[in-house]
Design a protein around this motif. Structure first.
Motif, PDB file in Angstrom:
ATOM      1  N   THR A   1      48.901  38.423  16.560  1.00  0.00           N
ATOM      2  CA  THR A   1      49.687  37.138  16.134  1.00  0.00           C
ATOM      3  C   THR A   1      50.876  37.559  17.023  1.00  0.00           C
ATOM      4  O   THR A   1      51.591  38.595  17.291  1.00  0.00           O
ATOM      5  N   ALA A   2      51.855  36.364  17.120  1.00  0.00           N
ATOM      6  CA  ALA A   2      53.019  36.508  17.768  1.00  0.00           C
ATOM      7  C   ALA A   2      53.643  37.475  16.888  1.00  0.00           C
ATOM      8  O   ALA A   2      54.720  38.388  17.635  1.00  0.00           O
ATOM      9  N   ASN A   3      53.895  37.579  15.737  1.00  0.00           N
ATOM     10  CA  ASN A   3      54.662  38.438  14.777  1.00  0.00           C
ATOM     11  C   ASN A   3      54.321  39.831  14.901  1.00  0.00           C
ATOM     12  O   ASN A   3      55.320  40.488  15.069  1.00  0.00           O
ATOM     13  N   GLU A   4      52.993  40.048  14.868  1.00  0.00           N
ATOM     14  CA  GLU A   4      52.529  41.298  14.895  1.00  0.00           C
ATOM     15  C   GLU A   4      52.767  41.928  16.535  1.00  0.00           C
ATOM     16  O   GLU A   4      53.150  43.061  16.401  1.00  0.00           O
ATOM     17  N   LEU A   5      52.559  41.193  17.489  1.00  0.00           N
ATOM     18  CA  LEU A   5      52.830  41.604  18.872  1.00  0.00           C
ATOM     19  C   LEU A   5      54.385  41.918  18.798  1.00  0.00           C
ATOM     20  O   LEU A   5      54.787  42.947  19.634  1.00  0.00           O
TER      21      LEU A   5
ATOM     22  N   PRO B   1      53.845  48.812  31.729  1.00  0.00           N
ATOM     23  CA  PRO B   1      53.478  47.607  31.429  1.00  0.00           C
ATOM     24  C   PRO B   1      52.645  47.482  30.582  1.00  0.00           C
ATOM     25  O   PRO B   1      51.708  48.500  30.113  1.00  0.00           O
ATOM     26  N   CYS B   2      52.645  46.229  29.699  1.00  0.00           N
ATOM     27  CA  CYS B   2      51.489  46.141  28.751  1.00  0.00           C
ATOM     28  C   CYS B   2      50.882  44.716  28.938  1.00  0.00           C
ATOM     29  O   CYS B   2      51.513  43.783  29.256  1.00  0.00           O
ATOM     30  N   VAL B   3      49.660  44.607  28.499  1.00  0.00           N
ATOM     31  CA  VAL B   3      48.880  43.154  28.257  1.00  0.00           C
ATOM     32  C   VAL B   3      48.813  42.931  26.769  1.00  0.00           C
ATOM     33  O   VAL B   3      48.410  43.649  26.187  1.00  0.00           O
ATOM     34  N   PHE B   4      49.598  41.709  26.452  1.00  0.00           N
ATOM     35  CA  PHE B   4      49.239  41.405  25.063  1.00  0.00           C
ATOM     36  C   PHE B   4      48.470  40.146  24.901  1.00  0.00           C
ATOM     37  O   PHE B   4      48.540  39.118  25.502  1.00  0.00           O
ATOM     38  N   MET B   5      47.531  40.296  24.286  1.00  0.00           N
ATOM     39  CA  MET B   5      46.538  39.475  23.731  1.00  0.00           C
ATOM     40  C   MET B   5      46.527  38.902  22.562  1.00  0.00           C
ATOM     41  O   MET B   5      46.828  39.532  21.560  1.00  0.00           O
ATOM     42  N   TYR B   6      46.814  37.266  22.564  1.00  0.00           N
ATOM     43  CA  TYR B   6      46.702  36.639  21.198  1.00  0.00           C
ATOM     44  C   TYR B   6      45.432  36.295  20.653  1.00  0.00           C
ATOM     45  O   TYR B   6      44.599  36.310  21.660  1.00  0.00           O
ATOM     46  N   PRO B   7      45.294  35.954  19.447  1.00  0.00           N
ATOM     47  CA  PRO B   7      43.924  35.604  18.851  1.00  0.00           C
ATOM     48  C   PRO B   7      43.557  34.661  19.754  1.00  0.00           C
ATOM     49  O   PRO B   7      44.194  33.617  20.264  1.00  0.00           O
TER      50      PRO B   7
ATOM     51  N   ASN C   1      28.986  30.311  25.569  1.00  0.00           N
ATOM     52  CA  ASN C   1      30.429  30.318  24.866  1.00  0.00           C
ATOM     53  C   ASN C   1      31.236  30.479  25.927  1.00  0.00           C
ATOM     54  O   ASN C   1      31.339  31.385  26.899  1.00  0.00           O
ATOM     55  N   ILE C   2      32.327  29.574  25.437  1.00  0.00           N
ATOM     56  CA  ILE C   2      33.501  29.904  26.581  1.00  0.00           C
ATOM     57  C   ILE C   2      34.847  29.986  25.635  1.00  0.00           C
ATOM     58  O   ILE C   2      35.143  29.201  24.583  1.00  0.00           O
ATOM     59  N   PHE C   3      35.488  30.940  26.080  1.00  0.00           N
ATOM     60  CA  PHE C   3      36.615  31.509  25.035  1.00  0.00           C
ATOM     61  C   PHE C   3      37.808  31.143  26.071  1.00  0.00           C
ATOM     62  O   PHE C   3      38.063  31.422  26.946  1.00  0.00           O
ATOM     63  N   THR C   4      38.779  30.417  25.067  1.00  0.00           N
ATOM     64  CA  THR C   4      40.187  30.222  25.828  1.00  0.00           C
ATOM     65  C   THR C   4      41.097  31.323  25.240  1.00  0.00           C
ATOM     66  O   THR C   4      41.058  31.614  24.024  1.00  0.00           O
ATOM     67  N   LEU C   5      41.549  32.127  26.191  1.00  0.00           N
ATOM     68  CA  LEU C   5      42.503  33.147  26.185  1.00  0.00           C
ATOM     69  C   LEU C   5      43.986  33.070  26.478  1.00  0.00           C
ATOM     70  O   LEU C   5      44.241  32.161  27.309  1.00  0.00           O
ATOM     71  N   TYR C   6      44.625  33.764  25.771  1.00  0.00           N
ATOM     72  CA  TYR C   6      46.100  33.412  25.975  1.00  0.00           C
ATOM     73  C   TYR C   6      46.527  35.032  26.196  1.00  0.00           C
ATOM     74  O   TYR C   6      46.669  35.792  25.235  1.00  0.00           O
ATOM     75  N   LEU C   7      47.072  35.448  27.460  1.00  0.00           N
ATOM     76  CA  LEU C   7      47.426  36.788  27.727  1.00  0.00           C
ATOM     77  C   LEU C   7      48.735  36.836  28.037  1.00  0.00           C
ATOM     78  O   LEU C   7      49.235  35.977  28.862  1.00  0.00           O
ATOM     79  N   GLU C   8      49.888  37.927  28.114  1.00  0.00           N
ATOM     80  CA  GLU C   8      50.827  37.933  28.641  1.00  0.00           C
ATOM     81  C   GLU C   8      50.925  39.599  29.223  1.00  0.00           C
ATOM     82  O   GLU C   8      50.470  40.367  28.704  1.00  0.00           O
ATOM     83  N   PHE C   9      51.182  39.469  30.559  1.00  0.00           N
ATOM     84  CA  PHE C   9      51.381  40.807  31.461  1.00  0.00           C
ATOM     85  C   PHE C   9      52.920  40.935  31.570  1.00  0.00           C
ATOM     86  O   PHE C   9      53.494  40.160  32.031  1.00  0.00           O
TER      87      PHE C   9
END
Length: 148
Positions: A24-28, A38-44, A60-68
């Protein structure tokens, strides 16, 4: 296997060997303190769309939110961080290409159709450790499903 593991496997094959963090945002924010960059952060997962198909399978279509993200200094101006935005965008592009060819078992795992768009935004001064890069929101279709 959780979708997170497949995303992490794709990230591990990117240029520059970025680290991977999930939560989650807090955990990240807490995990970012001890990450290599560099790091890739993946949210739930944002959502999962289930679509029954005529052949008895379910798409199955997954919606992802990633930060590079790259680590930056606290006193840098936005203009000084543009180099990081460019590098992060390059990683995001590479991620899309490698996700479309990622294999698990018999064949490709994700189906990324031509014309599929990923919303990408610059990210400045994120987390307590101060990072800059890009975020992407994208939909990934998985290719192999159980028949019921």
């Amino acid at each position: 296997m959780p979708i997170r593991n497949s995303i992490e496997a794709v990230v591990k094959n990117l240029s520059g060997n970025p680290a991977f963090a999930y939560g989650t945002a807090n955990e990240l924010n807490q995990l970012a303190d001890d990450q290599q960059f560099p790091c890739v952060f993946m949210y739930p997962l944002q959502s999962i769309e289930l679509t029954p198909a005529l052949n008895g399978s379910v798409d199955n279509i997954f919606t992802l939110y990633l930060e590079f993200l790259f680590k930056t200094d606290f006193d840098q101006y936005t203009a000084d961080n543009e180099t990081y935005i460019t590098q992060a965008l390059q990683l995001a592009n590479e991620f899309l290409v490698k996700a479309s060819t990622y294999r698990e078992g018999e064949g490709r795992y994700f189906k990324i159709k031509a014309g599929t768009k990923a919303k990408c935004l610059p990210v400045y001064n994120k987390y307590d450790v101060n990072t800059t890069g890009v975020s992407i929101t994208l939909n990934l279709n998985t290719m192999y499903f159980d028949r019921f």
